[in-house]
Design a protein around this motif. Structure first.
Motif, PDB file in Angstrom:
ATOM      1  N   VAL A  63    -101.463 -17.585  -2.748  1.00 54.54           N
ATOM      2  CA  VAL A  63    -101.454 -18.970  -2.262  1.00 54.54           C
ATOM      3  C   VAL A  63    -100.105 -19.279  -1.617  1.00 54.54           C
ATOM      4  CG1 VAL A  63    -101.580 -21.402  -2.943  1.00 54.54           C
ATOM      5  CG2 VAL A  63    -103.166 -19.738  -3.941  1.00 54.54           C
ATOM      6  N   ASP A  64     -99.014 -18.889  -2.300  1.00 50.40           N
ATOM      7  CA  ASP A  64     -97.677 -19.099  -1.745  1.00 50.40           C
ATOM      8  C   ASP A  64     -97.555 -18.426  -0.377  1.00 50.40           C
ATOM      9  OD1 ASP A  64     -97.226 -20.219  -4.226  1.00 50.40           O
ATOM     10  OD2 ASP A  64     -95.738 -18.718  -4.864  1.00 50.40           O
ATOM     11  N   ASP A  65     -98.049 -17.189  -0.290  1.00 54.52           N
ATOM     12  CA  ASP A  65     -97.926 -16.433   0.967  1.00 54.52           C
ATOM     13  C   ASP A  65     -98.726 -17.102   2.084  1.00 54.52           C
ATOM     14  OD1 ASP A  65     -96.363 -14.622  -0.403  1.00 54.52           O
ATOM     15  OD2 ASP A  65     -97.974 -13.146  -0.673  1.00 54.52           O
ATOM     16  N   ILE A  66     -99.923 -17.567   1.769  1.00 56.17           N
ATOM     17  CA  ILE A  66    -100.755 -18.198   2.791  1.00 56.17           C
ATOM     18  C   ILE A  66    -100.108 -19.481   3.296  1.00 56.17           C
ATOM     19  CG2 ILE A  66    -102.947 -19.414   3.169  1.00 56.17           C
ATOM     20  CD1 ILE A  66    -104.187 -17.365   1.173  1.00 56.17           C
ATOM     21  N   LEU A  67     -99.572 -20.271   2.377  1.00 59.70           N
ATOM     22  CA  LEU A  67     -98.986 -21.560   2.759  1.00 59.70           C
ATOM     23  C   LEU A  67     -97.552 -21.424   3.262  1.00 59.70           C
ATOM     24  CD1 LEU A  67    -100.434 -23.846  -0.056  1.00 59.70           C
ATOM     25  CD2 LEU A  67    -101.266 -23.529   2.286  1.00 59.70           C
ATOM     26  N   GLY A  68     -96.958 -20.243   3.079  1.00 60.39           N
ATOM     27  CA  GLY A  68     -95.648 -19.977   3.655  1.00 60.39           C
ATOM     28  C   GLY A  68     -94.499 -20.682   2.983  1.00 60.39           C
TER      29      GLY A  68
END
Length: 288
Positions: free
Chosen positions: A20-25
């Protein structure tokens, strides 16, 4: 019967939050079992009554995830230009999220900004992907620029804390307060907590404008019988009411969000806000 805190912790541990962190940057602010991701409109220069609004004063879009049965509950408030509303809405709805409100929070702002409140339930990774793709149709920054320490809030923050009744935080050069209500708020049978990160605490922000003055904005979270007493208290203290509306669809108790604006002596405005808070069923912290 089930133990909701234990289930929430278990769900929080099994979800792939790194993805989730990676997708939302970006990394979230974590409060209990809630992960809140900020999407400030740092790309915009918005002015109102001669004040250049800091993103943390009134342009701080966000999405919060809370573990729930079936994955996670997502709630958020996206800050958009008028031309961005339709494409962002289409992407969100196409991906299964709900739009719970679209409206103004401010008056006379240039350029005008609109606020899209969203809700979703399911796999947090899928929810995050939909939110990312929706925001990509706007000019909302999707990468986080490196930043230094927050600028000092050049106000008597100790006095502000004492008057408002809770301890404020320096949020990007803005003194920010979150004042929870006494009554728990539920949606879909699930308690929305902690109140501040999930957007159901009274939000009060002070941005210094020089000489002990501050621009203030935020929103009161009110039951129906509190709306007009609070509006009257604000107006009598020189604080403009800029919007009254809902942010959610099936919350209990039914809530209304009253937004406000003023630019004047910060301590005088704080006393006016305290008068309005006293018309609500809100928690006043013992912190001084």
């Amino acid at each position: 019967m089930f133990n909701e805190p234990l289930i929430s912790r278990a769900l929080a541990q099994t979800a792939d939050w790194q993805k989730v962190d990676d997708i939302l940057g970006r990394k979230p602010a974590v409060s209990d079992d809630v992960r809140r991701y900020g999407f400030p409109r740092s790309d915009l220069t918005v002015t109102l009554d001669g004040v250049t609004i800091k993103p943390s004063l009134a342009l701080g879009g966000w999405v919060a995830f809370k573990p729930a049965h079936g994955g996670a509950m997502a709630m958020g408030d996206l800050v958009l230009l008028e031309t961005e509303v339709r494409p962002v809405m289409a992407k969100l709805m196409g991906g299964g999220l709900e739009i719970t409100a679209v409206h103004n929070h401010l008056l006379r702002a240039n350029p005008a900004t609109f606020y899209m409140h969203v809700s979703g339930h399911g796999d947090p990774v899928k929810l995050a992907s939909v939110i990312h793709d929706a925001l990509a149709t706007s000019k909302t920054p999707l990468t986080v620029a490196a930043s230094g320490p927050a600028p000092a809030v050049e106000l008597d923050t100790a006095q502000l804390d004492q008057i408002i009744g809770v301890k404020g935080q320096n949020n990007g050069g803005v003194q920010a307060f979150a004042v929870p209500r006494f009554d728990p708020v539920t949606e879909g049978g699930m308690q929305i907590a902690p109140a501040g990160p999930m957007g159901v605490a009274q939000a009060i922000n002070f941005q210094p404008t020089g000489g002990g003055k501050a621009a203030i904005t935020g929103d009161f979270v009110l039951t129906a019988d509190e709306v007009n007493p609070v509006a009257k208290a604000l107006l009598e203290n020189g604080i403009e009411v800029t919007a009254v509306h809902s942010h959610m669809l099936d919350e209990q108790p039914r809530l209304f969000f009253l937004h406000f604006w003023a630019n004047d002596d910060a301590l005088r405005l704080a006393k006016g806000l305290r008068t309005a808070l006293d018309k609500t069923a809100s928690i006043k912290s013992k912190q001084k």
